[in-house]
Design a protein around this motif. Structure first.
Motif, mmCIF file in Angstrom:
data_model
loop_
_atom_site.group_PDB
_atom_site.id
_atom_site.type_symbol
_atom_site.label_atom_id
_atom_site.label_comp_id
_atom_site.label_asym_id
_atom_site.label_seq_id
_atom_site.Cartn_x
_atom_site.Cartn_y
_atom_site.Cartn_z
ATOM 1 N N MET A 133 0.830 -1.208 0.000
ATOM 2 C CA MET A 133 0.000 0.000 0.000
ATOM 3 C C MET A 133 0.860 1.251 0.000
ATOM 4 O O MET A 133 0.595 2.210 -0.744
ATOM 5 C CB MET A 133 -0.937 -0.008 1.212
ATOM 6 N N LEU B 135 0.540 3.711 -3.248
ATOM 7 C CA LEU B 135 0.010 5.052 -2.996
ATOM 8 C C LEU B 135 1.048 6.115 -3.337
ATOM 9 O O LEU B 135 0.714 7.224 -3.753
ATOM 10 C CB LEU B 135 -0.410 5.195 -1.531
ATOM 11 N N LEU C 240 -5.407 -4.339 -4.583
ATOM 12 C CA LEU C 240 -5.182 -2.899 -4.512
ATOM 13 C C LEU C 240 -5.629 -2.207 -5.795
ATOM 14 O O LEU C 240 -6.064 -1.056 -5.769
ATOM 15 C CB LEU C 240 -3.704 -2.608 -4.258
ATOM 16 N N CYS D 153 -9.522 -1.833 -4.499
ATOM 17 C CA CYS D 153 -9.241 -0.571 -3.799
ATOM 18 C C CYS D 153 -9.046 0.594 -4.761
ATOM 19 O O CYS D 153 -9.073 1.748 -4.345
ATOM 20 C CB CYS D 153 -7.992 -0.725 -2.924
ATOM 21 N N PHE E 36 -6.430 1.741 -6.251
ATOM 22 C CA PHE E 36 -5.266 2.584 -5.988
ATOM 23 C C PHE E 36 -4.648 3.107 -7.278
ATOM 24 O O PHE E 36 -3.958 4.130 -7.263
ATOM 25 C CB PHE E 36 -4.201 1.799 -5.203
#
Length: 630
Positions: free
Chosen positions: A338, A342, A375, A379, A381
């Protein structure tokens, strides 16, 4: 609806920093704000308990946009990244089949580790059969002595395929300084070899062939600012020497790839990658590389801005991974992934959770792949570029880490990274950091869940360990090396050696909690003591409580206890401890849980062993194991 929002916010008038500080000071009830709430980081700067808009006023990082020099917010305008899987090539047909399989399971980048003696054109053809180099990032690594040959073979293979090389991305993991870092051996004439490999890759303009393997220092135990500072010095050494050798500055810069590790320090890792883009852009720009193409991304003076874009691969750390309670590694790698995504890395490898003790299998590799896919697909991202931009906290971290890393870079660059390695400056500093972290783990100032805190008491691991060390993959020996190598141990190594010694001894010591007196204190101290002794793999026998010390000692002997831990309150220890000690009479090891005010009086009566929050857990457990003959 707008009016309702305005009314809502009008109910919450702004609170000034002074008002916040007044409230915090009142709640501290006289305690020192700096000592209680300000965190002094390993990176050498302070982190405040809260940040406000005024804390980011004047920061240069706020003026940056994604894809715009100096690239604090990203070298690209999107946040897509290559999902990479590393394949250790034992059999080339099998590796090819595996590669084709994982490409159908979400992988967009492959990395092949090839033994030096197996670097041949026929093997590369077998390895890459039916893989379209325009559709997947391809990365290769071998012994540095064979990297030039491997580069030529790959370049010839692409030429033979007649593909559009501008669509072919990848790398050759040639690290000029890896022999020094990993084995303590000199790199030889690395400038000539690096220049040769750059020229050999001329037909592959999108291939990065000069590696800055910063993950080596990260896995060695370096702090974040050290990993970044040394990486910048490494990269600048490559850049400056190859320019001196006659190569074009823009060309060299575009051939360098940074391979970073990712530690468990979540927010600082985000800040590290942001700082890395910023600082590297400034370093490259200092060489004023000229753009030789009709490209919109150049300054008015014709300076190439694309050359200043750092290319970052990230891989989850090995330093903080464990053998015991290994599934916790999944939590560690997920937060690390993460941080990196990010922060906007170009590619990412999530290492399988079981790599600490065996070769990864289909299950652990599948989980590692899916951690990245979650992710992206769930998510999202990859849909937001630099979401941390404007965060009061992360913007300040970015600047602070950049300052510390830059200071270190200047110190190392004055000597030169290569000479600093030969002077053992880098290795010694990383070793000191690793030792400090090991000491912090021993005293629980740093926590590894399942290792030095909340261990699984009943877990055994000796039978599942199928490899001792990962090695460097080149087969070169470090025996008789004239220079220091980076530390090879993981953070948990000492704890794991202690626990494995318990397993292999054939006798598991029994630790009996003699709980008596004040209910709250005895329960708290028995839980603390159980976690304490469980870290060595001892058998823990806990109890609800005894009416008398004599009954507790009797029950302990019925359980064949090797260690009896008295768990009570400080006030009651003055009575209970001498009584229990006299009943034990040296037949078992007697321990008092805590640091009561009467400690010196108890020591005067012969009581030697105390465990509490100030204890060095590792050293204390080693001493108990020694007394027990383990």
């Amino acid at each position: 609806m707008a009016n309702q929002k305005e009314k809502l916010f009008s109910n919450f008038p702004p609170v000034s920093t002074e008002e916040w500080m007044a409230k915090i000071t009142a709640d501290l009830k006289g305690a020192d704000f700096e000592k209680k709430l300000v965190w002094r980081t390993n990176e050498g700067f302070n982190v405040n308990p809260f940040y406000r808009n005024e804390d980011i006023e004047g920061l240069n990082t706020l003026e940056s946009l994604p894809g715009v020099f100096p690239y604090v917010r990203g070298t690209k305008k999107d946040n897509d990244w290559y999902t990479r899987q590393d394949i250790n090539v034992i059999d080339f047909k099998a590796a090819n089949a595996k590669a084709l399989d994982v490409l159908n399971k979400g992988i967009t980048s492959l990395s092949f580790a090839i033994k030096s003696e197996e670097v041949t054109a026929d093997n590369i053809k077998t390895l890459l059969k039916d893989i379209c180099p325009e559709a997947v990032e391809l990365n290769f690594s071998t012994c540095h002595k064979k990297s030039v040959e491997l580069t030529k073979i790959v370049a010839d293979y692409y030429k033979e395929l007649d593909v559009d090389v501008m669509k072919c991305f990848g790398s050759i993991n040639y690290d000029a300084f890896k022999p020094l870092l990993k084995k303590g051996r000199d790199c030889g004439d690395w400038v000539e070899q690096a220049a040769t490999i750059v020229k050999a890759s001329a037909s592959l303009p999108r291939f990065r062939v000069l590696s800055v393997n910063a993950h080596l220092t990260s896995d060695g135990g370096a702090y974040i600012y050290q990993e970044l500072g040394y990486a910048l010095a490494n990269g600048n050494q490559l850049l400056s020497k190859l320019i001196e050798a006659g190569l074009d500055a823009a060309l060299v810069a575009k051939k360098i790839k940074f391979n970073f590790g990712i530690s468990g320090n979540y927010f600082m890792e985000i800040a590290k990658f942001r700082a890395a883009r910023w600082l590297w852009a400034e370093i490259v720009d200092a060489y004023q590389p000229l753009c030789n193409h009709d490209c919109p991304n150049k300054s008015e003076g014709g300076i190439c801005r694309c050359a200043a874009k750092i290319y970052t691969h990230a891989q989850t750390s090995m330093f903080n991974k464990t053998i015991y309670d290994a599934h916790v590694n999944l939590l560690r790698t997920q937060t690390e992934a993460m941080s990196a995504t990010l922060a906007g890395v170009n590619s990412l490898t999530v290492r399988p959770f079981d790599e600490t003790y065996k070769e990864s299998d289909d299950f652990s590799e599948r989980i590692a792949r899916n951690q990245q896919l979650l992710l992206k697909e769930e998510c999202h991202f990859d849909k937001v570029t630099d979401p941390s931009a404007g965060s009061y906290y992360i913007e300040n971290l970015t600047v602070s880490i950049a300052e510390q890393a830059w200071k270190l870079f200047l110190e190392v660059d004055e000597l030169g990274f290569y000479d600093a390695l030969k002077a053992n400056t880098v290795q010694t500093a990383v070793k000191a950091s690793a030792n400090n972290r090991v000491k912090a783990l021993a005293t629980r100032r740093e926590v590894l869940l399942g290792t030095n805190q909340y261990p699984n008491f009943t877990e055994v691991a000796a039978s599942k360990i199928m490899k001792e060390t990962s090695g460097c993959g080149c087969g070169c020996s470090s025996e008789g090396a004239p220079y220091e190598a980076l530390p090879a141990d993981r953070l948990a190594t000492s704890y794991e050696e202690l626990r494995l010694a318990t397993e292999k001894s054939g006798k598991t010591p029994t630790v009996f909690m003699l709980t008596i007196g004040n209910l709250g204190m005895r329960l708290a101290r028995s839980q603390f003591s159980a976690n304490f002794f469980g870290c060595a793999g001892y058998k823990i026998v806990d109890n609800l409580g005894f009416d008398t010390v004599e009954a507790g000692v009797k029950a302990a002997r019925e359980k064949k206890a090797d260690i009896i831990v008295l768990c009570s309150s400080d006030d009651e220890y003055a009575t209970f401890a001498p009584e229990a000690y006299n009943l034990v009479k040296g037949k078992e090891i007697f321990v008092v849980a805590g640091a009561p005010a009467c400690t010196e009086e108890l020591k005067a009566q012969g009581i030697e062993n105390f465990v509490n929050v100030k204890s060095n857990v590792l050293e204390t457990l080693k001493s108990f194991s020694s007394k027990l003959g383990i």
